[in-house]
Scaffold this motif. Sequence first.
Motif, mmCIF file in Angstrom:
data_model
loop_
_atom_site.group_PDB
_atom_site.id
_atom_site.type_symbol
_atom_site.label_atom_id
_atom_site.label_comp_id
_atom_site.label_asym_id
_atom_site.label_seq_id
_atom_site.Cartn_x
_atom_site.Cartn_y
_atom_site.Cartn_z
ATOM 1 N N ASP A 21 31.343 41.021 39.260
ATOM 2 C CA ASP A 21 32.696 40.843 39.781
ATOM 3 C C ASP A 21 33.184 39.436 39.485
ATOM 4 O OD1 ASP A 21 35.056 41.110 41.188
ATOM 5 O OD2 ASP A 21 34.109 42.364 42.730
ATOM 6 N N THR A 22 34.474 39.266 39.235
ATOM 7 C CA THR A 22 35.055 37.962 38.938
ATOM 8 C C THR A 22 36.015 37.510 40.017
ATOM 9 O OG1 THR A 22 36.877 38.961 37.721
ATOM 10 C CG2 THR A 22 34.922 38.390 36.457
ATOM 11 N N SER A 23 35.989 38.150 41.177
ATOM 12 C CA SER A 23 36.961 37.839 42.212
ATOM 13 C C SER A 23 36.786 36.456 42.806
ATOM 14 C CB SER A 23 36.883 38.898 43.325
ATOM 15 O OG SER A 23 35.585 38.921 43.893
ATOM 16 N N GLY A 37 48.065 53.521 40.821
ATOM 17 C CA GLY A 37 46.605 53.543 40.808
ATOM 18 C C GLY A 37 46.036 53.296 39.426
ATOM 19 N N ALA A 38 46.677 53.881 38.414
ATOM 20 C CA ALA A 38 46.202 53.689 37.045
ATOM 21 C C ALA A 38 46.286 52.231 36.631
ATOM 22 C CB ALA A 38 47.012 54.561 36.086
ATOM 23 N N ALA A 39 47.365 51.549 36.996
ATOM 24 C CA ALA A 39 47.564 50.165 36.583
ATOM 25 C C ALA A 39 46.558 49.227 37.230
ATOM 26 C CB ALA A 39 48.981 49.719 36.917
ATOM 27 N N VAL A 40 46.382 49.331 38.550
ATOM 28 C CA VAL A 40 45.479 48.389 39.206
ATOM 29 C C VAL A 40 44.046 48.585 38.730
ATOM 30 C CG1 VAL A 40 46.966 48.101 41.226
ATOM 31 C CG2 VAL A 40 45.205 49.878 41.256
ATOM 32 N N SER A 41 43.640 49.851 38.515
ATOM 33 C CA SER A 41 42.281 50.093 38.038
ATOM 34 C C SER A 41 42.125 49.688 36.573
ATOM 35 C CB SER A 41 41.894 51.567 38.227
ATOM 36 O OG SER A 41 42.759 52.425 37.504
ATOM 37 N N PHE A 42 43.205 49.819 35.802
ATOM 38 C CA PHE A 42 43.163 49.472 34.387
ATOM 39 C C PHE A 42 43.089 47.959 34.190
ATOM 40 C CE2 PHE A 42 45.241 49.067 30.129
ATOM 41 C CZ PHE A 42 44.293 49.767 29.404
ATOM 42 N N VAL A 43 43.916 47.216 34.917
ATOM 43 C CA VAL A 43 43.905 45.758 34.803
ATOM 44 C C VAL A 43 42.564 45.203 35.280
ATOM 45 C CG1 VAL A 43 44.931 43.616 35.663
ATOM 46 C CG2 VAL A 43 46.406 45.513 34.975
ATOM 47 N N ALA A 44 42.109 45.673 36.441
ATOM 48 C CA ALA A 44 40.830 45.199 36.967
ATOM 49 C C ALA A 44 39.682 45.591 36.047
ATOM 50 C CB ALA A 44 40.605 45.765 38.371
ATOM 51 N N TYR A 99 42.779 32.397 26.207
ATOM 52 C CA TYR A 99 42.847 31.886 27.576
ATOM 53 C C TYR A 99 41.456 31.708 28.147
ATOM 54 C CZ TYR A 99 47.862 32.922 27.630
ATOM 55 O OH TYR A 99 49.206 32.938 27.360
ATOM 56 N N PRO A 100 41.290 30.771 29.088
ATOM 57 C CA PRO A 100 39.984 30.622 29.747
ATOM 58 C C PRO A 100 39.672 31.829 30.618
ATOM 59 C CG PRO A 100 41.638 29.271 30.848
ATOM 60 C CD PRO A 100 42.281 29.810 29.597
ATOM 61 N N ARG A 101 38.394 32.030 30.882
ATOM 62 C CA ARG A 101 37.964 33.196 31.646
ATOM 63 C C ARG A 101 38.677 33.302 32.993
ATOM 64 N NH1 ARG A 101 31.908 34.077 34.187
ATOM 65 N NH2 ARG A 101 32.313 36.084 35.168
ATOM 66 N N ALA A 102 38.922 32.163 33.642
ATOM 67 C CA ALA A 102 39.550 32.169 34.958
ATOM 68 C C ALA A 102 40.987 32.677 34.928
ATOM 69 C CB ALA A 102 39.514 30.771 35.563
ATOM 70 N N ALA A 103 41.590 32.749 33.741
ATOM 71 C CA ALA A 103 42.968 33.225 33.622
ATOM 72 C C ALA A 103 43.055 34.648 33.092
ATOM 73 C CB ALA A 103 43.766 32.294 32.702
ATOM 74 N N TRP A 104 41.926 35.282 32.820
ATOM 75 C CA TRP A 104 41.952 36.594 32.174
ATOM 76 C C TRP A 104 42.667 37.652 33.014
ATOM 77 C CZ3 TRP A 104 36.313 37.099 29.881
ATOM 78 C CH2 TRP A 104 36.216 36.258 28.764
ATOM 79 N N SER A 105 42.332 37.740 34.299
ATOM 80 C CA SER A 105 42.957 38.769 35.125
ATOM 81 C C SER A 105 44.470 38.602 35.144
ATOM 82 C CB SER A 105 42.405 38.718 36.558
ATOM 83 O OG SER A 105 41.082 39.179 36.598
ATOM 84 N N LYS A 106 44.914 37.366 35.325
ATOM 85 C CA LYS A 106 46.357 37.117 35.389
ATOM 86 C C LYS A 106 47.018 37.379 34.033
ATOM 87 C CE LYS A 106 47.936 33.623 37.802
ATOM 88 N NZ LYS A 106 48.311 32.237 38.207
ATOM 89 N N ALA A 107 46.357 36.991 32.941
ATOM 90 C CA ALA A 107 46.927 37.199 31.610
ATOM 91 C C ALA A 107 46.995 38.684 31.263
ATOM 92 C CB ALA A 107 46.113 36.448 30.562
ATOM 93 N N ILE A 108 45.927 39.424 31.567
ATOM 94 C CA ILE A 108 45.940 40.867 31.312
ATOM 95 C C ILE A 108 47.025 41.532 32.151
ATOM 96 C CG2 ILE A 108 44.621 43.006 31.578
ATOM 97 C CD1 ILE A 108 42.114 41.394 30.860
ATOM 98 N N ALA A 109 47.180 41.072 33.398
ATOM 99 C CA ALA A 109 48.237 41.611 34.250
ATOM 100 C C ALA A 109 49.609 41.315 33.658
ATOM 101 C CB ALA A 109 48.132 41.032 35.654
ATOM 102 N N ALA A 110 49.792 40.122 33.096
ATOM 103 C CA ALA A 110 51.089 39.738 32.535
ATOM 104 C C ALA A 110 51.484 40.623 31.356
ATOM 105 C CB ALA A 110 51.060 38.266 32.100
ATOM 106 N N VAL A 111 50.543 40.852 30.431
ATOM 107 C CA VAL A 111 50.872 41.702 29.289
ATOM 108 C C VAL A 111 51.057 43.154 29.737
ATOM 109 C CG1 VAL A 111 49.761 40.198 27.604
ATOM 110 C CG2 VAL A 111 48.431 42.012 28.663
ATOM 111 N N THR A 112 50.317 43.553 30.764
ATOM 112 C CA THR A 112 50.473 44.912 31.289
ATOM 113 C C THR A 112 51.832 45.094 31.948
ATOM 114 O OG1 THR A 112 48.081 45.038 31.664
ATOM 115 C CG2 THR A 112 49.431 46.672 32.771
#
Length: 395
Positions: free
Chosen positions: A202-204, A117-124, A331-344
């Motif tokens: 939201d960026t979904s 729960g901490a990870a998904v809320s933190f990345v998002a 990174y471009p804005r469209a890649a932020w969620s994936k990039a933050i997830a990758a480093v996490t």
Amino acid sequence: MTSPEPFPTRRNPALLILVLSLAPAIGLGIGRFAYSLVLPDMRDSLQWTYSAAGFMNTVNAAGYLAGALVAAGLGRRFGLIAVIQGGTLACILSLIICGVTADFALLSIARLVTGFGAAVSFVAGGALAATIGLAYPERSSYLLSLFYAGPGMGILLSGLIAPFVLQGFGPGSWWIVWLVLGLVSVVIGLPLLRPRVDASDDTSEIEEAPLALRPIWIYLIAYFMFGAGYIAYMTFMIAYVRDGGGSALAQSAFWCLIGVSSFASPWLWRSVLARGQSGRAMAIILGTNAVGAAMPLLGHSPVVLGISAAIFGVAFFAVVAATTAFVRFNYPRAAWSKAIAAVTIVFGIGQTLGPIAVGAITDATGSLTSALVVSAATLAIGAAMSMFQKPISSR
């Protein structure tokens, strides 16, 4: 007539991000790190070895890793706000479960859920905070730091509660601490958990962009070292303070100092984060973190421990803010969620391996000092490595 919105509009970006910061305050500041405060009593009452105690944080980190792996996908499917709220609710429920069982397997499952729960809320939350900051480029680094100061609030609250509950109710009262912290999390989470939110934040719906990780492999390894290194300090320092004769007041003061110091991060590191295109920002902050982790090696003096907590606290969550700033710059804005997830994910692997490894070392040597040596050395190596990361655009 529409339902009331739990978040302010973008005309109040700082207040909006402060509300978002309640997610890591609960999931990390309380859900992950309060374990250190109850660990000595749990270990004594349940007759755990240091390896067993470390495993409880390892399984939490494993849940965090799993959450990081799916966070970006969940954000695209359900929306970032829904993921933040769902992850926070999972953390609160798992805290309460920790207060109603002494079974090792059930406690492990609860800690796993807390991590997830901490990870998904933190990345998002990190992706949403970065998006909000995009609308205020002159304040973006400051606004981003506000989100990462959230865990400090959770650390401060747990530091004000746990040691004195343990002192008041006596040995074996660790389960009461979990219940109290669970109820506190319900109260502070109410602004975040109200059902309706302005979807314009939201960026979904943004089309996903490709993500190249090869140019930042040095940065990823350095962040792995941070994940593996910080956890020993945050897991075993309260036990170290207590073993050195520290009272409930001393333990509370030490822990609260970490939390309070983190509040200075948005102002102290603002200019450093604003120049976060390369790995230099993380090197500076992570190097400071390593100094804080090494200070207890000088002894159990209250002054030394206080300086250690202050230095560690002021840099700890700023390291995470530096990674999000790095992502935002490269990174471009469209890649932020994936990039933050990758480093996490990389961070999650490091903090999954760290607790059980350090626990085993401590059992083998019979001294918590060895855990602190490993922690400080690992953080220092990560700081040195991150110096070699160049901006992606310069390659």
